[in-house]
Structures are given as structure tokens and as C-alpha cells.
Write a protein that holds these residues in place. Structure first.
Motif, PDB file in Angstrom:
ATOM      1  N   MET A  89      30.018 -45.105 -62.329  1.00 14.17           N
ATOM      2  CA  MET A  89      29.719 -46.401 -61.724  1.00 14.17           C
ATOM      3  C   MET A  89      30.870 -47.387 -61.912  1.00 14.17           C
ATOM      4  SD  MET A  89      26.695 -45.715 -60.623  1.00 14.17           S
ATOM      5  CE  MET A  89      25.616 -47.085 -60.292  1.00 14.17           C
ATOM      6  N   LYS A 111      24.552 -58.089 -62.090  1.00 13.32           N
ATOM      7  CA  LYS A 111      25.785 -57.287 -62.001  1.00 13.32           C
ATOM      8  C   LYS A 111      25.493 -55.798 -61.876  1.00 13.32           C
ATOM      9  CE  LYS A 111      28.424 -60.965 -63.007  1.00 13.32           C
ATOM     10  NZ  LYS A 111      28.862 -61.765 -61.900  1.00 13.32           N
ATOM     11  N   ARG A 112      24.351 -55.483 -61.236  1.00 10.83           N
ATOM     12  CA  ARG A 112      24.065 -54.085 -60.901  1.00 10.83           C
ATOM     13  C   ARG A 112      24.542 -53.837 -59.474  1.00 10.83           C
ATOM     14  NH1 ARG A 112      17.723 -54.379 -62.260  1.00 10.83           N
ATOM     15  NH2 ARG A 112      18.061 -55.898 -60.595  1.00 10.83           N
ATOM     16  N   ILE A 113      24.944 -52.599 -59.213  1.00  6.67           N
ATOM     17  CA  ILE A 113      25.365 -52.268 -57.856  1.00  6.67           C
ATOM     18  C   ILE A 113      24.130 -52.288 -56.954  1.00  6.67           C
ATOM     19  CG2 ILE A 113      26.446 -50.526 -56.392  1.00  6.67           C
ATOM     20  CD1 ILE A 113      28.058 -49.607 -58.863  1.00  6.67           C
ATOM     21  N   ARG A 171      28.694 -51.672 -71.767  1.00  4.95           N
ATOM     22  CA  ARG A 171      28.591 -52.983 -71.134  1.00  4.95           C
ATOM     23  C   ARG A 171      27.456 -53.744 -71.804  1.00  4.95           C
ATOM     24  NH1 ARG A 171      27.901 -54.243 -64.742  1.00  4.95           N
ATOM     25  NH2 ARG A 171      25.697 -54.090 -65.161  1.00  4.95           N
ATOM     26  N   ALA A 196      31.160 -51.190 -61.280  1.00  4.36           N
ATOM     27  CA  ALA A 196      30.383 -52.390 -60.886  1.00  4.36           C
ATOM     28  C   ALA A 196      31.299 -53.617 -60.896  1.00  4.36           C
ATOM     29  CB  ALA A 196      29.175 -52.540 -61.806  1.00  4.36           C
ATOM     30  N   GLY A 253      20.536 -47.618 -59.735  1.00  2.00           N
ATOM     31  CA  GLY A 253      20.006 -47.953 -61.056  1.00  2.00           C
ATOM     32  C   GLY A 253      21.023 -47.648 -62.142  1.00  2.00           C
ATOM     33  N   ASP A 254      20.519 -47.428 -63.348  1.00  4.23           N
ATOM     34  CA  ASP A 254      21.410 -47.139 -64.474  1.00  4.23           C
ATOM     35  C   ASP A 254      21.692 -45.643 -64.505  1.00  4.23           C
ATOM     36  OD1 ASP A 254      22.230 -46.325 -67.179  1.00  4.23           O
ATOM     37  OD2 ASP A 254      21.939 -48.434 -67.670  1.00  4.23           O
ATOM     38  N   PHE A 255      22.909 -45.289 -64.149  1.00  3.64           N
ATOM     39  CA  PHE A 255      23.240 -43.863 -64.005  1.00  3.64           C
ATOM     40  C   PHE A 255      23.015 -43.106 -65.309  1.00  3.64           C
ATOM     41  CE2 PHE A 255      25.607 -40.014 -63.841  1.00  3.64           C
ATOM     42  CZ  PHE A 255      25.548 -39.619 -62.520  1.00  3.64           C
TER      43      PHE A 255
END
Ligand code: PRP
Ligand code: URA
Ligand code: MG
Length: 218
Positions: free
Chosen positions: A141, A202-204, A112, A143, A209-211
Motif C-alpha cells: 500500500m 488517510k486510507r486509500i 504508521r 497511501a 482496507g488494511d492490507f
């Protein structure tokens, strides 16, 4: 005219038990160190894989127990494979291997864009006979849904029937679920958690965070 598939019937949410909530509380916590993040994510992944396996068709099969008594059981039908969306999706491969010995695993590298959140496809390598298999698409994830949609388009272009795809993820946003379902109404999404929204990046949200960074790097 066929009736539209009900979105909720295609989202299989793991039962929100206290145990599961406890696992998510650990991986959502920003103070959790990588070794715990990996350990507890792996426990959730195992539950997702087991739920996915529950979806596969079976046929009646009688067996004989050591008491020489017939037990009316079932046996699995059909072949499966996993396809991970690299990088973060690779974290889910071992959970699948732990349940399905020597399972074939394909890879699709999608990243992404950090600014636009739009997905870009870089690479794919899939089992030759993937069109004959049930496919567990693996990415923790969901999103915006862009990455999963792109990966699923690759699978369908290789002849996989949508109703044979199961998309397994740890955390989903409503925006991603809707976008994915609108595009692929026949595909089941198996998830462990649905958060309220995406944030402005556009983060959950609240998310974890960033998995990929948390599982592999931080
Ligand atoms: C993350 C995640 C998904 C994607 C989800 O991957 O693993 O692939 O973002 O977002 P979307 O639904 O809006 O497309 P990322 O591209 O950050 O790469 P990574 O696997 O290297 O972390
Ligand atoms: N990918 C992640 O790893 N985390 C998010 O919140 C969104 C996409
Ligand atoms: Mg990714």
C-alpha cells in the motif's frame, strides 16, 4: 539544468485487463475471506514481480538450442535483493522468491501511527552488500507515501543508488505517488492500481482496507 522527470514515466501501472480487474474486485470486496484474499493478492504480487524483473538490464547472450542452432538471447545483468516493509510488505516476499530462487531479503519495520498516519521506524536488517544490488522495495500500500519515503531513505543511507530501486505495490493513492516522486524522481513505482484519493483517515479510497490485517489476521 536537468529537466524534471515526468511523474507518469516513473509510474508503471500494470495493464488493466479484465483478468486483473477481476483479481482486484475479489481483494477489494469486504466480504472476501482471508484465504481468498491471500490467494488472489499473491496472484497480483506475482504479476508485479514479473513487471519489476522486466526493468532490469540485460546483455546480449548467444546460446545453442538442441538443434545445434544459435539463438540470439539475453542474460540478466546485476544482482538483486528484496526489502520488505514489515508487516504488510512481507506478504510480497514469497512472490519474489518464486521468481528468484534464494534471493536475499532485507526487512525494515515501519509502522504508521493509527492516529496521525505518520510513519515510525523501529528496525532494519539489510544485506551487507546492498549497495551493489538492484533493490525491489516491497509494500502493498502506498497511501500518504510516508512509510515508503522513510524506507527509501534507509536504503539510500546504506549506499543504494536511487535508480537501482524499484518500489512494488498493489495499490497507490495520487497523494503518495506525488510525495514519493517529489522526493525520489529517479525511482520507478510499479503498481497494479491507482485509486482516486485518500479519505479523512488517510486510507486509500475506495481501497481495500488494511492490507496487513486482511492478509494476516482477519
Ligand atoms: C501500511 C502499509 C504501508 C503504509 C502505507 O502499513 O503496509 O506500510 O501503511 O501508508 P503510508 O503511505 O501513509 O505511509 P501499516 O503501518 O498499517 O502496518 P502493517 O504493515 O502492520 O499493516
Ligand atoms: N495502509 C493500508 O493497509 N490501507 C490503507 O488504505 C492505507 C494504508
Ligand atoms: Mg506497514
Amino acid at each position: 539544468m536537468s529537466t524534471p522527470t515526468d511523474i507518469t514515466s516513473n509510474v508503471l501501472l500494470l495493464e488493466q485487463t479484465n483478468q486483473l480487474k477481476g483479481l482486484y474486485s475479489i481483494i477489494r470486496n469486504k466480504n472476501t475471506h482471508r484465504s481468498d484474499f491471500v490467494f488472489y493478492s499473491d496472484r497480483i504480487i506475482r504479476l508485479l514481480v514479473e513487471r519489476g524483473l522486466d526493468q532490469l538490464p540485460v546483455k546480449q547472450a548467444d546460446i545453442t538450442t538442441p538443434l545445434d542452432v544459435t539463438y540470439s538471447g539475453v542474460e540478466f545483468l546485476g544482482k538483486i535483493c528484496g526489502v520488505s516493509i514489515v508487516r504488510a510488505g512481507e506478504s510480497m516476499e514469497q512472490g519474489l522468491r518464486d521468481c528468484c530462487r534464494s534471493v536475499r531479503i532485507g526487512k525494515i519495520l515501519i509502522q504508521r501511527d493509527e492516529e496521525t498516519a505518520l510513519p515510525k521506524l523501529f528496525y532494519e536488517k539489510l544485506p551487507e552488500d546492498i549497495e551493489d544490488r538492484y533493490v525491489f522495495l516491497l509494500d502493498p500500500m502506498l497511501a500518504t507515501g510516508g512509510s515508503a519515503i522513510l524506507a527509501t531513505e534507509v536504503l539510500i543511507s546504506r549506499g543504494v543508488k536511487p535508480e537501482r530501486i524499484f518500489f512494488l505495490n498493489l495499490l497507490a493513492a495520487p497523494e503518495g505517488i506525488k510525495a514519493y516522486h517529489d522526493k525520489f524522481p529517479e525511482i520507478k513505482i510499479i503498481t497494479g492500481g491507482i485509486d482516486p484519493k485518500l479519505d479523512e483517515k488517510k486510507r486509500i479510497d475506495p481501497g481495500l482496507g488494511d492490507f496487513g490485517d486482511r492478509y494476516y489476521c482477519i
